[in-house]
Design a protein around this motif. Structure first.
Motif, PDB file in Angstrom:
ATOM      1  N   GLN A  64       0.839  -1.201   0.000  1.00 24.18           N
ATOM      2  CA  GLN A  64       0.000   0.000   0.000  1.00 24.18           C
ATOM      3  C   GLN A  64       0.872   1.249   0.000  1.00 24.18           C
ATOM      4  O   GLN A  64       1.716   1.428   0.870  1.00 24.18           O
ATOM      5  N   TYR A 136      -5.531  -2.167  -9.429  1.00 23.23           N
ATOM      6  CA  TYR A 136      -5.317  -1.574  -8.110  1.00 23.23           C
ATOM      7  C   TYR A 136      -6.518  -0.716  -7.723  1.00 23.23           C
ATOM      8  O   TYR A 136      -7.402  -0.442  -8.551  1.00 23.23           O
ATOM      9  N   THR A 137      -6.574  -0.336  -6.466  1.00 23.42           N
ATOM     10  CA  THR A 137      -7.655   0.502  -5.965  1.00 23.42           C
ATOM     11  C   THR A 137      -7.088   1.811  -5.445  1.00 23.42           C
ATOM     12  O   THR A 137      -6.064   1.821  -4.762  1.00 23.42           O
ATOM     13  N   LEU A 138      -7.746   2.904  -5.783  1.00 23.98           N
ATOM     14  CA  LEU A 138      -7.411   4.226  -5.254  1.00 23.98           C
ATOM     15  C   LEU A 138      -8.548   4.693  -4.353  1.00 23.98           C
ATOM     16  O   LEU A 138      -9.705   4.729  -4.788  1.00 23.98           O
ATOM     17  N   MET A 151      -3.253   3.740  -2.348  1.00 24.77           N
ATOM     18  CA  MET A 151      -3.197   2.877  -3.530  1.00 24.77           C
ATOM     19  C   MET A 151      -2.864   1.478  -3.036  1.00 24.77           C
ATOM     20  O   MET A 151      -1.765   1.220  -2.549  1.00 24.77           O
ATOM     21  N   VAL A 154      -3.154  -4.312  -5.073  1.00 26.44           N
ATOM     22  CA  VAL A 154      -2.376  -4.286  -6.314  1.00 26.44           C
ATOM     23  C   VAL A 154      -2.113  -5.707  -6.815  1.00 26.44           C
ATOM     24  O   VAL A 154      -1.695  -6.583  -6.048  1.00 26.44           O
ATOM     25  N   LYS A 202       2.883   4.636  -9.801  1.00 22.91           N
ATOM     26  CA  LYS A 202       2.478   5.261  -8.534  1.00 22.91           C
ATOM     27  C   LYS A 202       3.033   6.661  -8.435  1.00 22.91           C
ATOM     28  O   LYS A 202       2.309   7.609  -8.059  1.00 22.91           O
TER      29      LYS A 202
END
Length: 213
Positions: A64, A136-138, A151, A154, A202
Motif C-alpha cells: 500500500q 489496483y484501488t485508489l 493505492m 495491487v 504510482k
C-alpha cells in the motif's frame, strides 16, 4: 692506481654502500591499487536505486502506497469535487481496461473509491509488445485542508505465453521480500520489470494529484 680502486668498487655488492637507501619497487601492489581505483570508478551509480528497499510500501502485510498532502484554504467538499473529477477522467484514459471505474462514493464523509484496470507496458516496438494488466484501488479521503490517497489491492495479470494469463499478487511478487536479493542491492530478474513500472506509475499518479492542488 685509480683504475684499480674503481674496479674493486664495481665488484662490491650494491648493499655495501647503499643498504638503507635502495630497495626493490613494489610494482605489484601499485598495479593492484590502480586496478581497485579503476574498478570503483567504473561502477557508477546503481540505476535501480529508486526501486530498492522501501520503494514498495507495505501496511499490515499488504502492499500500500499512501499520499498525504495538506491543502490550506480548501474545504472537504471542494477537495472531494476535484478528486471525483480527476478519478472519473483517469478511468477513461487510453490505457484503461473494462471495469476501470469510480466504484463507490461516500458524499457525507467525502470518500471516493476507484477500481483501476489498466495496461502496464514494459516494451512496445516494431517487434515486441510486452505488457501486463495492472489492477489496483485508489481511495481518496477528503477533509478540510487535507487529502489522503491510498493505492492498494495491487495485482498483475500477465499473458506470458500460450495465451495463459498468470495472476501475480503484489505481496508475493514486487514486495521487498520477494523482489530483492538478501542484501537488498539488486532486483530479481523475473519481477524486476513489474516492480519498476508499478513504482513509476504510482509516482506519476501521486505527482499528478499533487499538481491538482
Amino acid at each position: 692506481m685509480k683504475k684499480i680502486i674503481f674496479t674493486i668498487m664495481m665488484c662490491l655488492p650494491l648493499s655495501t654502500f647503499a643498504q638503507n637507501v635502495w630497495e626493490r619497487p613494489d610494482t605489484d601492489k601499485k598495479v593492484e591499487e590502480t586496478k581497485t581505483v579503476k574498478k570503483v570508478k567504473d561502477e557508477g551509480p546503481n540505476p535501480d536505486a529508486p526501486y530498492l528497499a522501501g520503494a514498495v510500501a507495505e501496511k499490515d502485510g499488504r502492499v500500500q502506497w499512501t499520499l498525504d498532502i495538506d491543502i490550506p484554504g480548501r474545504d472537504a467538499q471542494s477537495i472531494y469535487n476535484t478528486m471525483l473529477s480527476y478519478l472519473n477522467g483517469l478511468t477513461k484514459e487510453e490505457n484503461q481496461l473494462e471495469g476501470s471505474a469510480v466504484a463507490l462514493v461516500n458524499k457525507q464523509d467525502h470518500i471516493i473509491v476507484a477500481t483501476i484496470r489498466e495496461w502496464l507496458v514494459f516494451k512496445d516496438n516494431f517487434l515486441t509488445l510486452d505488457r501486463s494488466k495492472f489492477f489496483y484501488t485508489l481511495t481518496a479521503s477528503c477533509k478540510d485542508g487535507h487529502l489522503t490517497v491510498d493505492m492498494n489491492r495491487v495485482s498483475f495479470r500477465y499473458n506470458e505465453k500460450d495465451n495463459k494469463e498468470t495472476i501475480f499478487k503484489a505481496e508475493e511478487w514486487i514486495s521487498d521480500k520477494y523482489a530483492l536479493n538478501k542484501s537488498k542491492t539488486k532486483l530479481y530478474r523475473g519481477s524486476a520489470k513489474f516492480r519498476r513500472k508499478a513504482v513509476d506509475r504510482k509516482n506519476h499518479l501521486f505527482s499528478t494529484i499533487k499538481n491538482l492542488f
